[in-house]
Scaffold this motif. Structure first.
Motif, PDB file in Angstrom:
ATOM      1  N   ARG A   1       0.848  -1.196   0.000  1.00 54.24           N
ATOM      2  CA  ARG A   1       0.000   0.000   0.000  1.00 54.24           C
ATOM      3  C   ARG A   1       0.885   1.249   0.000  1.00 54.24           C
ATOM      4  NH1 ARG A   1      -2.043   0.103   4.975  1.00 54.24           N
ATOM      5  NH2 ARG A   1      -3.621  -1.459   4.550  1.00 54.24           N
ATOM      6  N   GLY A   2       0.546   2.203  -0.890  1.00 53.85           N
ATOM      7  CA  GLY A   2       1.292   3.464  -0.932  1.00 53.85           C
ATOM      8  C   GLY A   2       0.451   4.538  -1.597  1.00 53.85           C
ATOM      9  N   ARG A   3       0.998   5.743  -1.629  1.00 57.69           N
ATOM     10  CA  ARG A   3       0.245   6.874  -2.201  1.00 57.69           C
ATOM     11  C   ARG A   3       0.967   7.406  -3.437  1.00 57.69           C
ATOM     12  NH1 ARG A   3       1.070  11.015   2.137  1.00 57.69           N
ATOM     13  NH2 ARG A   3       3.099  10.092   1.771  1.00 57.69           N
ATOM     14  N   ALA A   4       0.163   7.857  -4.401  1.00 61.11           N
ATOM     15  CA  ALA A   4       0.729   8.529  -5.580  1.00 61.11           C
ATOM     16  C   ALA A   4       0.010   9.847  -5.787  1.00 61.11           C
ATOM     17  CB  ALA A   4       0.582   7.644  -6.818  1.00 61.11           C
ATOM     18  N   PHE A   5       0.709  10.795  -6.389  1.00 59.02           N
ATOM     19  CA  PHE A   5       0.166  12.129  -6.607  1.00 59.02           C
ATOM     20  C   PHE A   5       0.420  12.536  -8.058  1.00 59.02           C
ATOM     21  CE2 PHE A   5       1.373  11.512  -2.259  1.00 59.02           C
ATOM     22  CZ  PHE A   5       0.250  11.958  -1.558  1.00 59.02           C
ATOM     23  N   ILE A   6      -0.596  13.084  -8.706  1.00 55.18           N
ATOM     24  CA  ILE A   6      -0.440  13.568 -10.087  1.00 55.18           C
ATOM     25  C   ILE A   6       0.387  14.852 -10.047  1.00 55.18           C
ATOM     26  CG2 ILE A   6      -1.669  14.391 -12.146  1.00 55.18           C
ATOM     27  CD1 ILE A   6      -2.171  11.414 -11.519  1.00 55.18           C
ATOM     28  N   THR A   7       1.384  14.931 -10.922  1.00 59.20           N
ATOM     29  CA  THR A   7       2.250  16.125 -10.930  1.00 59.20           C
ATOM     30  C   THR A   7       2.162  16.907 -12.242  1.00 59.20           C
ATOM     31  OG1 THR A   7       4.103  14.759 -11.660  1.00 59.20           O
ATOM     32  CG2 THR A   7       3.935  15.181  -9.302  1.00 59.20           C
ATOM     33  N   GLY A   8       1.598  16.308 -13.291  1.00 52.29           N
ATOM     34  CA  GLY A   8       1.513  17.072 -14.534  1.00 52.29           C
ATOM     35  C   GLY A   8       0.881  16.291 -15.665  1.00 52.29           C
ATOM     36  N   ARG A   9       0.498  17.030 -16.688  1.00 52.00           N
ATOM     37  CA  ARG A   9       0.004  16.432 -17.935  1.00 52.00           C
ATOM     38  C   ARG A   9       0.730  17.179 -19.043  1.00 52.00           C
ATOM     39  NH1 ARG A   9      -5.899  14.597 -19.602  1.00 52.00           N
ATOM     40  NH2 ARG A   9      -5.544  14.267 -21.800  1.00 52.00           N
ATOM     41  N   THR A  10       1.409  16.437 -19.903  1.00 53.83           N
ATOM     42  CA  THR A  10       2.326  17.079 -20.845  1.00 53.83           C
ATOM     43  C   THR A  10       2.151  16.489 -22.241  1.00 53.83           C
ATOM     44  OG1 THR A  10       3.926  17.182 -19.034  1.00 53.83           O
ATOM     45  CG2 THR A  10       4.775  17.601 -21.224  1.00 53.83           C
ATOM     46  N   THR A  11       2.317  17.340 -23.241  1.00 52.31           N
ATOM     47  CA  THR A  11       2.436  16.860 -24.616  1.00 52.31           C
ATOM     48  C   THR A  11       3.912  16.923 -24.981  1.00 52.31           C
ATOM     49  OG1 THR A  11       0.252  17.755 -25.119  1.00 52.31           O
ATOM     50  CG2 THR A  11       1.664  17.187 -26.991  1.00 52.31           C
ATOM     51  N   LEU A  12       4.484  15.774 -25.304  1.00 53.48           N
ATOM     52  CA  LEU A  12       5.900  15.723 -25.700  1.00 53.48           C
ATOM     53  C   LEU A  12       5.984  15.827 -27.213  1.00 53.48           C
ATOM     54  CD1 LEU A  12       6.982  12.654 -23.497  1.00 53.48           C
ATOM     55  CD2 LEU A  12       7.234  15.084 -22.928  1.00 53.48           C
ATOM     56  N   TYR A  13       6.866  16.692 -27.697  1.00 55.57           N
ATOM     57  CA  TYR A  13       7.043  16.848 -29.152  1.00 55.57           C
ATOM     58  C   TYR A  13       8.378  16.253 -29.588  1.00 55.57           C
ATOM     59  CZ  TYR A  13       3.079  19.988 -28.882  1.00 55.57           C
ATOM     60  OH  TYR A  13       1.842  20.500 -28.667  1.00 55.57           O
ATOM     61  N   PHE A  14       8.431  15.787 -30.848  1.00 58.46           N
ATOM     62  CA  PHE A  14       9.633  15.143 -31.381  1.00 58.46           C
ATOM     63  C   PHE A  14       9.995  15.795 -32.709  1.00 58.46           C
ATOM     64  CE2 PHE A  14       6.977  12.007 -29.128  1.00 58.46           C
ATOM     65  CZ  PHE A  14       7.768  11.855 -27.999  1.00 58.46           C
ATOM     66  N   ASP A  15      10.646  16.909 -32.618  1.00 56.58           N
ATOM     67  CA  ASP A  15      11.031  17.682 -33.798  1.00 56.58           C
ATOM     68  C   ASP A  15      12.076  16.884 -34.598  1.00 56.58           C
ATOM     69  OD1 ASP A  15      12.206  19.464 -35.572  1.00 56.58           O
ATOM     70  OD2 ASP A  15      12.036  21.164 -34.195  1.00 56.58           O
ATOM     71  N   PRO A  16      11.840  16.620 -35.895  1.00 59.79           N
ATOM     72  CA  PRO A  16      12.811  15.845 -36.690  1.00 59.79           C
ATOM     73  C   PRO A  16      14.189  16.502 -36.727  1.00 59.79           C
ATOM     74  CG  PRO A  16      10.804  16.265 -37.947  1.00 59.79           C
ATOM     75  CD  PRO A  16      10.658  17.005 -36.651  1.00 59.79           C
ATOM     76  N   ASP A  17      14.269  17.809 -36.491  1.00 62.08           N
ATOM     77  CA  ASP A  17      15.572  18.480 -36.502  1.00 62.08           C
ATOM     78  C   ASP A  17      16.277  18.413 -35.144  1.00 62.08           C
ATOM     79  OD1 ASP A  17      15.298  19.211 -39.125  1.00 62.08           O
ATOM     80  OD2 ASP A  17      14.313  21.124 -38.632  1.00 62.08           O
ATOM     81  N   ASP A  18      15.567  17.884 -34.141  1.00 66.68           N
ATOM     82  CA  ASP A  18      16.132  17.855 -32.782  1.00 66.68           C
ATOM     83  C   ASP A  18      17.200  16.757 -32.696  1.00 66.68           C
ATOM     84  OD1 ASP A  18      16.681  17.495 -30.107  1.00 66.68           O
ATOM     85  OD2 ASP A  18      14.590  17.412 -29.468  1.00 66.68           O
ATOM     86  N   PRO A  19      18.470  17.107 -32.456  1.00 70.23           N
ATOM     87  CA  PRO A  19      19.499  16.054 -32.389  1.00 70.23           C
ATOM     88  C   PRO A  19      19.265  15.090 -31.226  1.00 70.23           C
ATOM     89  CG  PRO A  19      20.388  18.183 -31.709  1.00 70.23           C
ATOM     90  CD  PRO A  19      19.010  18.454 -32.232  1.00 70.23           C
TER      91      PRO A  19
END
Ligand code: PYC
Length: 318
Positions: A292-310
Motif C-alpha cells: 500500500r502506498g500513495r501517488a500524486f499527479i504532478t503534470g500532464r504534458t504533450t511531448l514533441y519530437f522535432d525531426p531536426d532535434d538532435p
C-alpha cells in the motif's frame, strides 16, 4: 515517429511514473511478453525519447497502457525505464492506478472493486482505498537463494539473498555507507559495483535470469517503519520510493527466514523517508505480496519530437 505523445506524470512516494495516454502506436502481440518485445523491436526510440533526458530523467519509469490479454483483466501495462523494460513495477502500478482515477478511467471489477492488470510477468491487481492510497497485489514472489557470496572489487566479500519480486533482486546489508540521502553518491557507487560483480561472476536468478536491482537494507529512521532500504535500479538510478517489487522481494526473504509471518505488516521506509506498508498472503504454496502506498499527479504534458532535434530520441544513460 508520432508528431507528439501525451503523458500524465505522477510520483509514488517520491518515485516518478510517466503514463503514456495517447500518441504511441499500440504494441503487437497476443501476450504481454510479446508486446514488451514488440516495443523493444519497433519503438525503442520512443521509450528513450519519453523517459530519457531532455524530456525525462534517469529515475522516470514509463508505463504504456494496452488492452488486456487475460479474460478477467481490465488492462495491460508495459513498464520501461532509461535502459529498457521492466517485468513489474510496484510504484509504477500505484502511479498507473492514480492516473486512471485522475482520468476517470478507473474501471474496477464490479464484484470485488479491484482492477486486474496484465504485465509481462503475470497479472497483478489493485484497489483504491477510502483515503486515496492504492493497494496492489503483486505477482507471487520468493527467495530464490539465501546467503549467496559475491566478491566485490574494492569492497570484499558481500553475502546476500537473490529474490524475485516481479524483478530480480540481490538483497544485502552493509556496515556502511549509512542509508541516508547525504550518502546517495556512495550508496550508488557501492551498489553499482555489487551489480557489476554479480554479472561478472555469473550470479543470476532462476534459469539464468539477470539480476538487475540491488537492495541494501538497514534499520529504519522513522519510528513507524520496520526497515529502510536503498534500491539501485537497472539504469543506475536509485528508487526514491521503497520500491514495490523490492519490498516484495524483501518480504519474501524475511518469510523464507521465518522472520515475517503471513498477514503480518512490514513497513518499508525508502532512502527518501517515504514508506510502503506491505504484507504477504498465501495462495496454495505461492506467496503473494500486497503493497500500500500513495501517488500524486504532478503534470500532464504533450511531448514533441522535432525531426531536426538532435536529441529527439533522448540522451543515452551514462
Ligand atoms: O517500485 O517496483 C518498483 C520499482 C522498480 C523500479 C523502480 N521502482
Amino acid at each position: 515517429w508520432p508528431a507528439s505523445v501525451e503523458v500524465i506524470d505522477s510520483h509514488t512516494e517520491g518515485e516518478p511514473t510517466r503514463v503514456v495516454i495517447a500518441g504511441w502506436p499500440p504494441p503487437a502481440g497476443g501476450t504481454m511478453a510479446e508486446r514488451r518485445a514488440d516495443r523493444g523491436a519497433r519503438f525503442d526510440h520512443l521509450r528513450r525519447a519519453v523517459v530519457q533526458e531532455p524530456r525525462g530523467h534517469e529515475a522516470v519509469v514509463g508505463a504504456l497502457l494496452t488492452p488486456p490479454v487475460e479474460p478477467d483483466s481490465q488492462a495491460g501495462v508495459v513498464f520501461f525505464n532509461n535502459v529498457g523494460y521492466l517485468g513489474m513495477c510496484g510504484h509504477g502500478l500505484i502511479g498507473v492506478v492514480r492516473t486512471l482515477v485522475h482520468l476517470g478511467r478507473w474501471m474496477p471489477d464490479a464484484a470485488d472493486g479491484a482492477i486486474r492488470i496484465d504485465t509481462p510477468v503475470g497479472t497483478v491487481g489493485a484497489v483504491v482505498e477510502a483515503d486515496g492510497s492504492v493497494c496492489i497485489r503483486n505477482v507471487p514472489s520468493y527467495c530464490h537463494a539465501k546467503d549467496v557470496a559475491v566478491e566485490v572489487p574494492g569492497i570484499g566479500r558481500v553475502v546476500g539473498d537473490v529474490a524475485w519480486g516481479g524483478n530480480w533482486f540481490f538483497l544485502t546489508e552493509l556496515p556502511e555507507p549509512p542509508l541516508d540521502l547525504a550518502h546517495v553518491d556512495e550508496l550508488t557507487a557501492v551498489t553499482r559495483r555489487i551489480l557489476a560483480a554479480l554479472r561478472a561472476q555469473g550470479i543470476t536468478g532462476a534459469d539464468g535470469a539477470e539480476i538487475d536491482h540491488v537492495e541494501l537494507s538497514g534499520p529504519p529512521s522513522r519510528s513507524d517503519a520496520d526497515g529502510k532500504n536503498f534500491v539501485l535500479c537497472p539504469g543506475g538510478a536509485y528508487d526514491r520510493s521503497p520500491c514495490g517489487t523490492g519490498t516484495s522481494a524483501k518480504m519474501a526473504c524475511l518469510y523464507a527466514r521465518g522472520a515475517l509471518a503471513l498477514e503480518a505488516e512490514w513497513r518499508q521506509e525508502s532512502i527518501t523517508g517515504s514508506r510502503f506498508t506491505g504484507w504477504l498472503t498465501a495462495e496454495g504454496s505461492r506467496v503473494i505480496p500486497h503493497i500500500r502506498g500513495r501517488a500524486f499527479i504532478t503534470g500532464r504534458t504533450t511531448l514533441y519530437f522535432d525531426p531536426d532535434d538532435p536529441f529527439r530520441a533522448g540522451i543515452p544513460a551514462s
